[in-house]
Design a protein around this motif. Structure first.
Motif, short mmCIF file in Angstrom:
data_model
loop_
_atom_site.label_atom_id
_atom_site.label_comp_id
_atom_site.label_asym_id
_atom_site.label_seq_id
_atom_site.Cartn_x
_atom_site.Cartn_y
_atom_site.Cartn_z
N MET A 146 0.83 -1.21 0.00
CA MET A 146 0.00 0.00 0.00
C MET A 146 0.86 1.25 0.00
N SER A 147 2.09 1.14 0.46
CA SER A 147 2.98 2.30 0.43
C SER A 147 3.28 2.73 -1.01
N GLN A 148 3.19 1.79 -1.95
CA GLN A 148 3.48 2.10 -3.35
C GLN A 148 2.22 2.45 -4.14
N GLY A 182 -1.12 2.86 -2.58
CA GLY A 182 -2.23 3.10 -1.67
C GLY A 182 -3.33 3.97 -2.23
N ASN A 183 -2.96 4.94 -3.08
CA ASN A 183 -3.98 5.85 -3.62
C ASN A 183 -4.84 5.20 -4.69
N THR A 184 -4.50 3.98 -5.11
CA THR A 184 -5.30 3.27 -6.12
C THR A 184 -6.09 2.10 -5.52
N ILE A 185 -5.95 1.88 -4.22
CA ILE A 185 -6.61 0.74 -3.57
C ILE A 185 -7.87 1.24 -2.86
N TYR A 211 -1.71 -8.26 13.08
CA TYR A 211 -2.00 -8.27 11.64
C TYR A 211 -3.26 -7.47 11.30
N LEU A 212 -4.37 -7.80 11.96
CA LEU A 212 -5.62 -7.10 11.66
C LEU A 212 -5.54 -5.64 12.07
N GLU A 213 -4.88 -5.38 13.19
CA GLU A 213 -4.69 -3.99 13.61
C GLU A 213 -3.87 -3.22 12.56
N GLY A 214 -2.88 -3.92 11.99
CA GLY A 214 -2.07 -3.30 10.94
C GLY A 214 -2.87 -2.99 9.69
N LEU A 215 -3.76 -3.91 9.31
CA LEU A 215 -4.63 -3.65 8.17
C LEU A 215 -5.51 -2.43 8.42
N ARG A 216 -6.04 -2.34 9.64
CA ARG A 216 -6.89 -1.20 9.98
C ARG A 216 -6.12 0.11 9.85
N LYS A 217 -4.90 0.14 10.35
CA LYS A 217 -4.09 1.36 10.30
C LYS A 217 -3.72 1.72 8.86
N LEU A 218 -3.38 0.71 8.05
CA LEU A 218 -3.03 0.98 6.66
C LEU A 218 -4.22 1.52 5.88
N CYS A 219 -5.39 0.93 6.12
CA CYS A 219 -6.59 1.41 5.42
C CYS A 219 -6.92 2.84 5.83
N ASP A 220 -6.79 3.13 7.12
CA ASP A 220 -7.05 4.50 7.58
C ASP A 220 -6.05 5.48 6.97
N LYS A 221 -4.80 5.07 6.90
CA LYS A 221 -3.74 5.95 6.39
C LYS A 221 -3.94 6.27 4.91
N HIS A 222 -4.38 5.27 4.13
CA HIS A 222 -4.45 5.44 2.68
C HIS A 222 -5.88 5.66 2.17
N GLY A 223 -6.83 5.79 3.08
CA GLY A 223 -8.19 6.08 2.66
C GLY A 223 -8.92 4.92 2.02
#
Length: 227
Positions: free
Chosen positions: A1-3, A5-8, A29-41
């Protein structure tokens, strides 16, 4: 998602992977998914067809793992399979933009939406889950299965045990055949699901009795031991 993220738009995950082999999430793991989704919208979507409706001892895997998705898909267990029914819970991140414009109408529909018989079965099923204490029963079942499989792993009969709630798997040694174990268990009057090449899984109905559970676990122990 760092690469990208704006297209996901969304990330879809099972809280506990079911048919893929019964793999509980590693810590964070699930907490990490939550944070990544929040970060990248992006929206986080949980597929709770297996983990929903008391299977883990809570109503949903989201409750069990304490991670809130934006959408939650469910089916099967909402009616215990007596009627076909599925649905989606929609969280505020999805709902609020749709409700912001009072004149906007989300035009969607399916041929069998709101089928009365299926919904009646679901309501009755949920009442039974509550009345018979099946969430607590799932905890009891999971404890029994987990302890039995862990003991077999400790004795070297299987390689390892993994699972949460009332969803468990036996990871086998490379010399064992999950198909042969499944077939032998059928001869002994019990059922396991053989998944991948090295796994037998256990996800019994929450109304299973202790004596039936003992028969299931004894049959697996015998089959896994080559008896």
């Amino acid at each position: 998602m760092s690469q990208r993220g704006n297209t996901i738009a969304a990330v879809l995950a099972e809280p506990l992977q079911g048919a893929g082999g019964v793999y509980p999430p590693v810590p964070g793991y699930l907490e990490g998914l939550r944070k990544l989704c929040d970060k990248h919208g992006a929206f986080l979507i949980f597929d709770e067809v297996i983990t929903g409706f008391a299977r883990l001892g809570t109503w949903f895997g989201a409750n069990f793992y304490k991670v809130n998705p934006d959408l939650l898909c469910f089916a099967k267990a909402v009616t215990s399979g007596y009627q076909p029914l599925g649905g989606v819970f929609v969280g505020s991140a999805v709902r609020e933009p749709l409700e912001a414009d009072a004149d906007f109408i989300l035009r969607h529909g399916y041929t069998y939406s709101g089928h009365a018989a299926a919904c009646a079965a679901a309501i009755t099923n949920l009442e039974i889950i509550e009345r018979e204490g099946l969430r607590d029963r799932a905890v009891h079942i999971g404890k029994r299965i987990g302890e039995a499989l862990t003991a077999l792993a400790r004795d070297g009969v299987i390689d390892h045990a993994r699972g949460d709630g009332a969803v468990w798997a036996a990871g086998l040694h490379s010399t064992q055949s999950n198909i042969k174990i499944r077939d032998r268990m059928l001869e002994l009057g019990a059922i396991t699901r053989a998944i991948n090449a090295d796994t037998n899984t256990f996800c019994p109905p929450l109304v299973i009795t202790d004596s039936q559970l003992d028969k299931l676990l004894d049959a697996f122990a015998a089959a896994a031991s080559g008896k």
